[in-house]
Write an enzyme that holds these catalytic residues in place. Structure first.
Site, short mmCIF file in Angstrom:
data_model
loop_
_atom_site.label_atom_id
_atom_site.label_comp_id
_atom_site.label_asym_id
_atom_site.label_seq_id
_atom_site.Cartn_x
_atom_site.Cartn_y
_atom_site.Cartn_z
N SER A 113 0.70 -1.24 -0.03
CA SER A 113 -0.02 0.12 0.11
C SER A 113 0.65 1.40 -0.02
CB SER A 113 -0.97 0.14 1.19
OG SER A 113 -1.72 -1.35 1.37
N THR A 133 -0.11 -3.03 9.39
CA THR A 133 -0.08 -4.27 8.98
C THR A 133 0.05 -5.23 9.93
OG1 THR A 133 1.14 -5.78 7.64
CG2 THR A 133 2.24 -3.88 8.18
N ASP A 135 1.78 -7.60 9.90
CA ASP A 135 3.17 -8.41 9.82
C ASP A 135 4.37 -7.60 10.31
OD1 ASP A 135 1.56 -10.05 7.98
OD2 ASP A 135 2.11 -8.99 6.25
N GLY A 193 6.36 -19.10 25.50
CA GLY A 193 7.37 -19.95 25.84
C GLY A 193 7.53 -21.33 24.80
N ALA A 194 7.46 -21.14 23.60
CA ALA A 194 7.30 -22.33 22.71
C ALA A 194 8.94 -22.96 22.44
CB ALA A 194 6.94 -21.85 21.18
N ARG A 265 -6.79 -11.82 12.03
CA ARG A 265 -6.96 -10.26 11.73
C ARG A 265 -8.09 -9.88 12.27
NH1 ARG A 265 -4.34 -8.74 7.59
NH2 ARG A 265 -3.21 -10.10 6.22
P1 ATP Z 1 -0.40 -6.24 4.20
O1 ATP Z 1 0.97 -6.11 4.63
O2 ATP Z 1 -1.40 -6.32 5.09
O3 ATP Z 1 -0.60 -7.27 3.32
P2 ATP Z 1 -0.02 -4.48 1.92
O4 ATP Z 1 -0.24 -3.11 1.81
O5 ATP Z 1 1.45 -4.90 2.15
O6 ATP Z 1 -0.86 -4.98 3.39
P3 ATP Z 1 -0.32 -5.54 -0.66
O7 ATP Z 1 -1.15 -6.45 -1.17
O8 ATP Z 1 1.10 -5.86 -0.95
O9 ATP Z 1 -0.82 -5.23 0.89
O10 ATP Z 1 -0.82 -4.26 -1.28
C1 ATP Z 1 -1.91 -3.73 -1.21
C2 ATP Z 1 -2.30 -2.76 -2.57
O11 ATP Z 1 -1.27 -1.77 -2.78
C3 ATP Z 1 -2.19 -3.67 -3.98
O12 ATP Z 1 -3.37 -4.44 -4.08
C4 ATP Z 1 -2.06 -2.63 -4.93
O13 ATP Z 1 -3.30 -2.30 -5.20
C5 ATP Z 1 -1.10 -1.52 -4.39
N1 ATP Z 1 0.48 -1.58 -4.72
C6 ATP Z 1 1.19 -2.65 -4.32
N2 ATP Z 1 2.32 -2.58 -4.74
C7 ATP Z 1 2.42 -1.54 -5.52
C8 ATP Z 1 3.36 -0.88 -6.39
N3 ATP Z 1 4.53 -1.20 -6.27
N4 ATP Z 1 2.94 -0.03 -7.23
C9 ATP Z 1 1.74 0.60 -7.09
N5 ATP Z 1 0.59 -0.05 -6.30
C10 ATP Z 1 1.17 -1.11 -5.60
#
Ligand code: ATP
Length: 332
Positions: A113, A133, A135, A193-194, A265
């Protein structure tokens, strides 16, 4: 002095994370307090690029974001949108905002994102990213919004699994989320404590896992917990199959696999994530007010910080590997 002309939009993108709603509320109400107009974009970048007649971008009032701060997920909805990699598609999103007089966008989401946010910024839009996120893999922040709640949900589940594992003298092999980052697995493994924590970063093999389970058995333990990150070389099912096939005699415990999956989630946001969402959201508006943009809002220690999106994207924050050693020492 209030700037009556400014209008901003906010969206949530990628995987949902608890605390996003608090961030939406904070962005909205902080901007409204300055007299700005606020628009909420439904379904992330997919909503941003949708034809205006689809009504995915709508004005938000203070009441629209009432009663949401204790809800997990995101009231705006989220989506993954492949088309957004295309600059001409992103230009449609910028045009949709311009047609409403919106001149800045707050993007609440993870790595991908923020890559999208950076691309929008390169195309001339004022953008602020909020690190969110489960993660916790984003550079530019010690912790991402939603990671604490997800870890708490997973820890609660593993605590429950330990009870039943102990009654039946079992080893529980538990898979947690985190994509290619072992943060969640390490946090959950340490907190529960895994006996063994299998991470993409350390690549603990089946032989070593079998040895740790066997050692727990020899020490008289009635259960063993193995936490496996979803991005590790073996997922939980594959690991259990290898343990069963090649190490049955050593392991001795009966084994069960649990994949926590999307349950991680859906947690009610913790106090930590509520406060972080509130602070991130308010800080995004402070940044825009003073003319900063193209940055990610994050937390260092207890301080809010901003990092240029260009320095954040395409990177994965390294894991605190000293905690792997600590987890191992304490699990003896
Ligand atoms: P999470 O970490 O929870 O998975 P995230 O933001 O990393 O969240 P992604 O699925 O990787 O989730 O990215 C979300 C959206 O961001 C993608 O579906 C796309 O629309 C947009 N996106 C990802 N990478 C790019 C990029 N390089 N350029 C433009 N848009 C992007």
């Amino acid at each position: 002095m209030q700037d009556q002309r400014k209008a901003i939009a906010v969206l949530t993108s990628g995987g949902d994370a608890s605390g996003m709603n608090m961030a939406i509320r904070a962005v909205t109400r902080s901007a409204l307090a300055l007299g700005w107009a606020v628009y909420g974009v439904s379904e992330g970048y997919a909503g941003l690029i949708a034809p205006p007649e689809d009504g995915k971008i709508r004005r938000l009032t203070a009441r629209d974001v009432g009663g949401i701060l204790g809800l997990g997920g995101t009231v705006l909805g989220s989506a993954r949108c492949k088309d957004f990699h295309d600059a001409s598609v992103r230009a449609r999103g910028i045009a949709n905002l311009a047609a409403l007089g919106v001149d800045a966008l707050v993007v609440i989401g993870g790595n991908g994102s923020q890559a999208g946010a950076h691309a929008l910024h390169e195309q001339g839009l004022s953008v602020i990213g909020l690190a969110s996120t489960i993660d916790n893999d984003l550079e530019g922040t010690d912790i991402t919004l939603g990671a604490d709640t997800a870890a708490n949900v997973a820890v609660d589940a593993v605590d429950k699994l330990r009870v039943t594992s102990s009654s039946h003298r079992r080893a529980s092999i538990v898979e947690v989320m985190g994509r290619s980052c072992g943060y969640l697995a390490l946090t959950v493994g340490l907190a529960t404590g895994a006996e063994a924590i299998v991470l993409p970063e350390t690549d603990l093999g089946p032989d070593e896992v079998a040895q740790r389970i066997a050692s727990a058995y020899d020490r008289g333990k009635h259960h063993a917990i193995v936490i496996v990150a979803e991005g590790a070389r073996y997922d939980a099912a594959a690991l259990a199959t290898i343990l069963e096939r090649d190490h049955r005699e050593r392991v001795r415990f009966d084994m069960r696999v649990t994949v926590l999956g999307h349950i991680q989630r859906g947690g009610t946001p913790t106090v930590f994530d509520r406060l972080l969402g509130a602070r991130f959201g308010a800080h995004a508006i402070e940044c825009l007010e003073r003319g900063d943009n193209g940055v990610l809002v994050g937390l260092r220690g207890n301080e809010l910080v901003t990092t240029p999106l260009a320095d954040v994207i395409g990177k994965q924050k390294p894991l605190a590997l000293e905690l792997v050693e600590l987890a191992q020492t304490l699990a003896q």
